[in-house]
Design a protein around this motif. Structure first.
Motif, PDB file in Angstrom:
ATOM      1  N   SER A 183       2.132  -0.188  -4.372  1.00  0.00           N
ATOM      2  CA  SER A 183       2.405   0.365  -3.051  1.00  0.00           C
ATOM      3  C   SER A 183       3.818  -0.016  -2.611  1.00  0.00           C
ATOM      4  N   ASP A 184       4.383   0.829  -1.753  1.00  0.00           N
ATOM      5  CA  ASP A 184       5.710   0.535  -1.214  1.00  0.00           C
ATOM      6  C   ASP A 184       5.684  -0.607  -0.208  1.00  0.00           C
ATOM      7  N   TRP A 185       4.518  -0.970   0.275  1.00  0.00           N
ATOM      8  CA  TRP A 185       4.410  -2.061   1.246  1.00  0.00           C
ATOM      9  C   TRP A 185       4.768  -3.413   0.632  1.00  0.00           C
ATOM     10  N   TRP A 186       4.824  -3.485  -0.685  1.00  0.00           N
ATOM     11  CA  TRP A 186       5.192  -4.740  -1.339  1.00  0.00           C
ATOM     12  C   TRP A 186       6.649  -5.114  -1.107  1.00  0.00           C
ATOM     13  N   TRP A 187       7.443  -4.190  -0.570  1.00  0.00           N
ATOM     14  CA  TRP A 187       8.831  -4.541  -0.242  1.00  0.00           C
ATOM     15  C   TRP A 187       8.879  -5.657   0.785  1.00  0.00           C
TER      16      TRP A 187
END
Length: 170
Positions: free
Chosen positions: A116-120
């Motif tokens: 997921s992009d939320w891991w940024w």
């Protein structure tokens, strides 16, 4: 004997650096193949900026590793190894934090590529930890240091070791 230790350290550092260069190439290849090829519809400018950011972190980390593992040779005999560089697997201090940053960035790239992009948001942790250590080790001790005792300028006018005598003004 000192030359043998330097040679062992140099060889070990070269193995570590080659190993991690291959790991970074593999991670980037996997990210690019999966994210760009399979998820092209969701690949945007933000992903390109994130990829550039991770590459910048990789370059800085590996640059630090290469600089610290740089060997030193004898000035007269250029083939005689004097110092094999800092041992990358046993060092602490800045190199330890650099290893941590490298591991976090590798994890981040794999997690954002495959999960997921939320891991940024994970990459917000290292700067906050750095600020915390900067605060407790440098900034707070500096600003909370008590002021030195004020010295009366009139007391400094006398000869060293003698007190100035004052009389009544008439």
């Amino acid at each position: 004997m000192a030359g043998d230790a330097a040679k062992k350290t140099f060889a070990q550092n070269q193995r570590w650096l080659n190993k991690y260069l291959l790991i970074l190439l593999g991670i980037n290849a996997a990210y690019l193949v999966f994210r760009v090829y399979f998820l092209w519809s969701s690949f945007s400018g933000w992903h390109i900026a994130g990829l550039a950011y991770t590459w910048t972190v990789y370059v800085v980390c590996m640059g630090l590793f290469f600089a610290s593992a740089k060997p030193k040779y004898d000035e007269k005999q250029t083939d005689k190894l004097v110092y094999g560089g800092t041992a990358l697997d046993e060092s602490g201090g800045v190199l330890e934090y650099t290893w941590d940053m490298l591991y976090v960035t590798m994890f981040l790239q794999l997690a954002t590529g495959f999960v997921s992009d939320w891991w940024w948001l994970v990459h917000l942790i290292p700067p906050n930890v750095a600020f915390y250590f900067l605060w407790i080790k440098v900034i707070y001790p500096w600003i909370s240091r008590p002021d030195p005792d004020p010295v009366n300028p009139m007391m400094q006018q006398g000869v060293k070791g003698q007190k100035v005598k004052y009389g009544k003004a008439t």
